[in-house]
Design a protein around this motif. Structure first.
Motif, short mmCIF file in Angstrom:
data_model
loop_
_atom_site.label_atom_id
_atom_site.label_comp_id
_atom_site.label_asym_id
_atom_site.label_seq_id
_atom_site.Cartn_x
_atom_site.Cartn_y
_atom_site.Cartn_z
N SER A 156 -0.72 6.97 -24.70
CA SER A 156 -0.64 6.89 -23.36
C SER A 156 0.82 6.32 -23.08
O SER A 156 1.34 5.26 -23.62
CB SER A 156 -1.46 5.78 -22.83
N TYR A 157 1.39 6.78 -22.07
CA TYR A 157 2.96 6.55 -21.83
C TYR A 157 2.96 6.09 -20.26
O TYR A 157 2.22 6.71 -19.50
CB TYR A 157 3.86 7.85 -21.92
N VAL A 192 8.71 13.53 -18.49
CA VAL A 192 7.74 14.60 -17.87
C VAL A 192 8.27 15.20 -16.74
O VAL A 192 8.82 14.31 -15.62
CB VAL A 192 6.44 13.83 -17.71
N ALA A 212 1.38 17.43 -20.81
CA ALA A 212 1.03 16.06 -20.76
C ALA A 212 0.01 15.88 -19.66
O ALA A 212 0.39 16.61 -18.53
CB ALA A 212 2.17 15.06 -20.39
N THR A 251 -1.28 17.52 -14.40
CA THR A 251 -0.65 17.82 -15.82
C THR A 251 0.97 17.98 -15.46
O THR A 251 1.30 18.36 -14.35
CB THR A 251 -1.02 19.16 -16.49
N TYR A 293 1.14 9.05 -18.31
CA TYR A 293 0.77 10.31 -18.85
C TYR A 293 0.15 10.09 -20.16
O TYR A 293 0.65 8.93 -20.81
CB TYR A 293 1.84 11.48 -19.00
N THR A 294 -0.67 10.91 -20.59
CA THR A 294 -1.09 10.99 -22.24
C THR A 294 -0.74 12.29 -22.87
O THR A 294 -0.53 13.30 -22.06
CB THR A 294 -2.66 11.08 -22.12
N TYR A 295 0.02 12.02 -23.96
CA TYR A 295 0.26 13.44 -24.58
C TYR A 295 -0.05 12.98 -26.07
O TYR A 295 0.41 11.99 -26.66
CB TYR A 295 2.06 13.38 -24.43
N SER A 337 -2.21 13.42 -16.85
CA SER A 337 -2.33 12.18 -16.07
C SER A 337 -3.40 11.96 -15.38
O SER A 337 -4.04 12.73 -14.56
CB SER A 337 -1.31 12.17 -14.71
N ALA A 387 5.88 18.16 -20.74
CA ALA A 387 6.61 16.93 -21.73
C ALA A 387 7.52 17.46 -22.31
O ALA A 387 7.48 18.61 -22.86
CB ALA A 387 5.44 16.44 -22.65
#
Length: 130
Positions: free
Chosen positions: A46-47, A101, A64, A84, A40-42, A66, A87
């Motif tokens: 990037s996680y 998430v 977040a 999405t 995911y990106t928040y 994806s 988060a």
């Protein structure tokens, strides 16, 4: 004739499951270059998912996103939608390091910013025996 119809049905069923298998092959938080790692990106970070951790999700942070899995070789990014998720903070860890998430804090999965193939030390402390 029924053999042909049955065979076609099996082939269609197999073809439908192949993309899901291919996309989950890299899941589990490895940090490698696999395009289908669960991520995911928040807030421009990037996680990647982290498995086998005991954590508590806290307050809602926002949305977040994806990215779509890129294992199909297609160059057209518009074919697969971005997904999405909500988060949440992870108690005791900065959102710059890790987020949770999911639909609710209780069902959320831990995601962390990786450095190479390892999650940050703060997240490693949450894993079994690490």
């Amino acid at each position: 004739m029924s053999w042909t119809r049955g065979s076609v049905g099996l082939l269609v069923a197999a073809a439908m499951t192949m993309p899901a298998v291919a996309c989950t092959a890299g899941g589990g938080g490895g940090g490698g270059g696999d395009s289908c790692v669960n991520r995911y990106t928040y807030q421009d970070r990037s996680y990647q998912d982290v498995t086998q951790v005991d954590f508590t999700a806290g307050q809602k942070l926002g949305v977040a996103t994806s990215p779509p899995c890129e294992d199909t070789g297609s160059k057209d990014k518009g074919e697969e939608p971005v997904t999405t998720g909500t988060a949440y903070e992870v108690d005791g860890i900065s959102p710059e390091v890790a987020i949770a998430v999911g639909d609710t804090p209780e069902t959320a999965t831990l995601f962390a910013v990786y450095s190479g193939s390892e999650p940050p030390p703060e997240v490693l402390e949450l894993t079994d025996g690490s």
